[in-house]
Structures are given as structure tokens and as C-alpha cells.
Design an enzyme around this catalytic site. Structure first.
Site, PDB file in Angstrom:
ATOM      1  N   MET A 174       0.902  -1.123   0.041  1.00  0.00           N
ATOM      2  CA  MET A 174      -0.255  -0.043  -0.030  1.00  0.00           C
ATOM      3  C   MET A 174       0.871   1.271   0.000  1.00  0.00           C
ATOM      4  SD  MET A 174      -3.238  -0.933   0.139  1.00  0.00           S
ATOM      5  CE  MET A 174      -4.086  -2.692   0.315  1.00  0.00           C
ATOM      6  N   CYS A 175       0.177   2.415   0.412  1.00  0.00           N
ATOM      7  CA  CYS A 175       1.222   3.638   0.254  1.00  0.00           C
ATOM      8  C   CYS A 175       0.320   4.625   0.927  1.00  0.00           C
ATOM      9  CB  CYS A 175       0.781   4.303  -1.664  1.00  0.00           C
ATOM     10  SG  CYS A 175       0.833   2.677  -2.668  1.00  0.00           S
ATOM     11  N   GLN A 176       1.075   5.760   0.903  1.00  0.00           N
ATOM     12  CA  GLN A 176       0.464   6.926   1.548  1.00  0.00           C
ATOM     13  C   GLN A 176       0.188   8.258   0.618  1.00  0.00           C
ATOM     14  OE1 GLN A 176       1.304   7.945   5.331  1.00  0.00           O
ATOM     15  NE2 GLN A 176       1.581   5.729   6.191  1.00  0.00           N
TER      16      GLN A 176
ATOM     17  N   ILE B  32       3.801   8.218  -1.519  1.00  0.00           N
ATOM     18  CA  ILE B  32       4.966   7.412  -1.518  1.00  0.00           C
ATOM     19  C   ILE B  32       4.443   6.063  -1.495  1.00  0.00           C
ATOM     20  CG2 ILE B  32       6.581   9.069  -0.102  1.00  0.00           C
ATOM     21  CD1 ILE B  32       5.104   7.778   2.631  1.00  0.00           C
TER      22      ILE B  32
END
Lengths: 277, 277
Positions: free
Chosen positions: B1-3, B78
Site C-alpha cells: 500500500m501507500c500513503q 509515497i
């Protein structure tokens, strides 16, 4: 008007030596100071750096210099605005997705009476003739081929649409999908291919010298396209009016010879051009 | 996953304080290290910086920090890869032209069984579910409206297409056309609006403190959206599942409240999240 720089290689290559000479024309050795942009293909992806400040002094261009990105296909542009304000949306190179690929385009010239694109699927964002022309090419290609056709079909189609647009004015451009690079000349465009045996090159704009034999391997092939030659001791081929050159893996793979004629001073002839003559 | 990180303002604002905390999560305070990207609107134009190196240590991110670009709309991402290799073409934010505007999109989540886009006018370039979902939104919008409709019609249409895609998995995203910014939450997304009286803020990731009263003017409004809060002494609103927030000129102008429920740990809960809870 503007100046163009393109590089197509068979091995990831650092364009900094050429770019550093080129960007001096954006404020130091010439006056193409209305922004700059450079796009580096990395696989199917593109890193693009743009600034509306002069390329010679832009901190973004300094960052590009420091980072030494290696790429198979690079397109750079320094702008001297004719149509459209000096701002980021009018800064080349322009990028559009065609058949699941990034296509990158930069133009030097001036086109008038372009077709109305306001109902098109692919519309220009800024107010330059250049981006509108690129969108027209993209729209025409997507309408002709729903899926990516063969390379020959792409080259034929780009050639046909270009010949249509070239009637509207001066249309020097460089175009790449990350695999191949196409150059079309209306007035001023030069190219060369560097391959073994590699030697020294001396930049026109500041006399800096590089010895490519320290950097290149035996099989490396690097083709460069530029509005005006960047080095003084290499043999740059001047393209003729209406000429096309198609590069792949650092080599010229197809050429359409244009019409010979006197160089046209359409405003792009600055110091860089005179010094190279 | 990511932010995800988004900023929408009524005056050009420097995002560096927030971005410097955010990018620590890309290798220092958390493990979202599979590349980063940040897009700054400047008028209708976009400057975008991407790297496949971790945002915390990328020289491109260092360049972004040094340049202090001011913008009305910024989207950063990110990455912690789920679908698609770690490379530039899979690096958010993604950009497409819609109705002559740049639309910028970044996603956190995971979608499965997306519609086949191989015959679409707008096709993904990389291999992420995120870019495919964005292309699906772009295609749907362009097919519904040949020219740019009203803002209300755009918001309604984005909402409808989003609800269709959200059935396929986790779909937290931030989307902007340079005028407005839309945030949709499936699992984790927080926002706040900074306005007068401005005070101090302390970053969660390294305790750095800023006093916005030294930088902001009386009428300034700055809304920030982030997967997890970036500061420890400000009130971040946690969005509910299925919720939408529409920002313009730094303010929330429309909201669709989602379904309250327990926080879902879908792999995005790292140090940043735990520390902010």
C-alpha cells in the site's frame, strides 16, 4: 522560436555533456530564455523537468545536471515564445498517452490556422500552436488505429499527418515513444550518430571538451538531434526541408530526404547557429 | 500500500513543511519506500517530480525541498508496491488531460478485476491497478461530457464512477484539476483546514515545529489531506468509509459523509498511523 535537442541510444546514456552546452543557449550564448523542459524515458515511464525560468540559470536545470540520469531516449527544449504566454503549461516537451505509451513531443517553429480541437478527445491544455499540433497528431493516430499498429504503420501515419500540418507553417519537431525517435525538419535540424571508435568532442557554446572513449563501450550507439550543432569538431548532418529521420537503438533506421534549399532565417538563427555554420 | 498527501489553498503555498514529514515515512519512520512522486499545479500547468528511489533519501526529493515551489494544489504519494513493479511508469501521481486540463491522481489501496482498458481511448501505461482506475474515470468522464461540464456535474460524475470502482477493493484517492481537489476514503484518509488565527504545528515524524503565523496572511486558507495525520497538535478529521470531501480555494465546499466503522488495517497502518492515533 525555440531550440530542440533529442537523444536516442542503444544503451542508457547520460545527456549532461550535450544538455549543458544546449542550455547555455537559454540565456548565455543565445536568447531562448522563456522556459525549458527535458523529458527522460525510463522504460515506458518518463521523468520530466520543466521551468519557466531560463534554462541556463534554472535551479531545476541545475538539479538535472547533478542527477546524471541515464536514458535511452531524451527530448529537451529551450523556448523563445511566439504563441502562448511564458508559463508551465506552455513549456515543452508535451506528453500524451497513445496506445498505452508515453509520447513526448517538442516543436520549434510557428503554425497558424490549426484545426479546432475543442471537441476532440485529446485537447491542448496551454495556448501554444505546438501543443495543439501534437494533440492533432495524437487524435488522428488514435482515430486511425484503436490499438498500436506496426512501427511501419506508425511512421507512415506520423509522416502523413506531419505533411498536412507542415503546410500551416514552420514545423521542426522531435517525437519519441521511448522506443524510437522521429525528427522532422522544416527549416533547421541537425543530427549525428556517435559510435566506435569514440573520440573527443568540443562544445560550441563554451569550448568544454569530453573524451567519449572514457565513457562509451565498443557497441554503443548514440544519435543526437539538435536545432544547431552542439560540437565544433564532429560532422553534423543538416536535414533538408520536409525531411524525416527515424532513429531506433541509436541508429538511423529510415529517412525521408527533404527538399534542399537555402537555410531559412525564421528567427531561430542565433549565436549558436552562426557559430556552427 | 501507500500513503497520500494533498494540499488545496486559496493562496500559493509552500508544502515543504508537510512534505518533509510525509517523506520520512518513505524509508525512515515507515516503509513506503518503493518510489515517490509529487505534482505541483502552476496555473493549468503541472510540475511533476518522480523517483523510484525511497522518498526519504531521493536526490529528486531533496531538489523539491530546496526549490520551495509555491502552489495552489499539490498531490504527493509515497509507494509501497502491491500491484506493478517498482519503476517510473508505476509511480504516482498519474496525469491525464481531461477537457483541456491536467488532472492529477494518486491512490492508496488495492483494486481487483478492473474493466479491460485495452480498447479504450485512455489506456494505462504502467501495470498498476491505480493508473487503470484513473484511466477508467477519465474515459467515463470524457464519454459522458465532450466539453467540460459544470463543477456540480463533475463532482456527481466522479462520485458515481468512484462508487462503481470502490466495489472492487480499497480505493483511497486524491484527485485535482488545479482548481479543486477531491478526496475519497475507503479506509484511511484525514484532513484539516488551516486558517486564521494561525499557530504552531509540530510534525509527528521528527518533532520539527513551525509557526504558521510567521508565514500566513490573515485570509489564507490551506486544506491538507493525508493518509495519516502529519502533525500531533492539530485536529485532523478522519474520513469515514465511502466518504468524499471536495475542496476549493482552501476550503471544504462539499462533503459526502461515509459509513462509520472500525479502522481497517489493510497494511497501510505503520508507525505514522499508530503514532497519530
Amino acid at each position: 522560436m525555440c531550440q530542440l535537442l533529442g537523444m536516442n541510444c542503444n544503451t542508457p546514456t547520460d545527456i549532461v555533456f550535450s544538455f549543458e552546452g544546449f542550455r547555455r543557449r537559454a540565456g548565455l550564448t543565445d536568447s531562448h530564455s522563456d522556459g525549458f523542459g527535458i523529458a527522460f524515458f525510463e522504460g515506458k515511464g518518463v521523468r520530466v523537468f520543466r521551468d519557466d525560468k531560463p534554462g541556463a540559470s534554472s535551479p531545476i536545470a541545475d538539479c538535472v545536471k547533478q542527477y546524471h540520469i541515464k536514458s535511452l531516449n531524451v527530448i529537451a527544449h529551450i523556448r523563445k515564445a511566439t504563441q502562448g504566454e511564458v508559463n508551465i503549461e506552455n513549456t515543452h516537451p508535451f506528453i500524451r498517452e497513445i496506445w498505452g505509451e508515453n509520447w513526448v513531443f517538442a516543436h520549434n517553429g510557428n503554425l497558424n490556422n490549426l484545426p479546432d480541437m475543442s471537441d476532440s478527445f485529446c485537447q491542448p491544455i496551454g495556448s501554444t500552436d505546438s501543443e495543439a499540433a501534437f494533440c492533432y497528431i495524437a487524435e488522428q493516430l488514435k482515430n486511425r488505429f484503436r490499438k498500436k499498429p506496426t512501427e511501419e504503420e506508425i511512421f507512415d501515419a506520423v509522416q502523413q499527418v506531419t505533411q498536412e500540418l507542415a503546410k500551416l507553417g514552420t514545423f521542426n519537431f522531435i517525437l519519441s515513444n521511448g522506443e524510437w525517435m522521429i525528427a522532422h525538419c522544416s527549416t533547421n535540424l541537425h543530427y549525428l550518430t556517435r559510435q566506435a571508435p569514440f573520440g573527443k568532442a568540443c562544445r560550441i557554446d563554451d569550448d568544454d571538451v569530453i573524451d567519449f572513449s572514457h565513457y562509451a563501450a565498443e557497441g554503443d550507439k548514440v544519435s543526437l538531434i539538435s536545432t544547431f550543432p552542439l560540437t565544433k569538431n564532429e560532422c553534423w548532418h543538416k536535414m533538408e526541408r520536409g525531411g524525416f529521420v527515424f532513429f531506433k537503438e541509436g541508429e538511423k533506421i529510415r529517412e525521408i530526404i527533404g527538399v534542399p534549399g537555402p537555410a531559412v532565417d525564421d528567427g531561430t538563427l542565433g549565436k549558436g547557429g552562426l557559430k556552427a555554420a
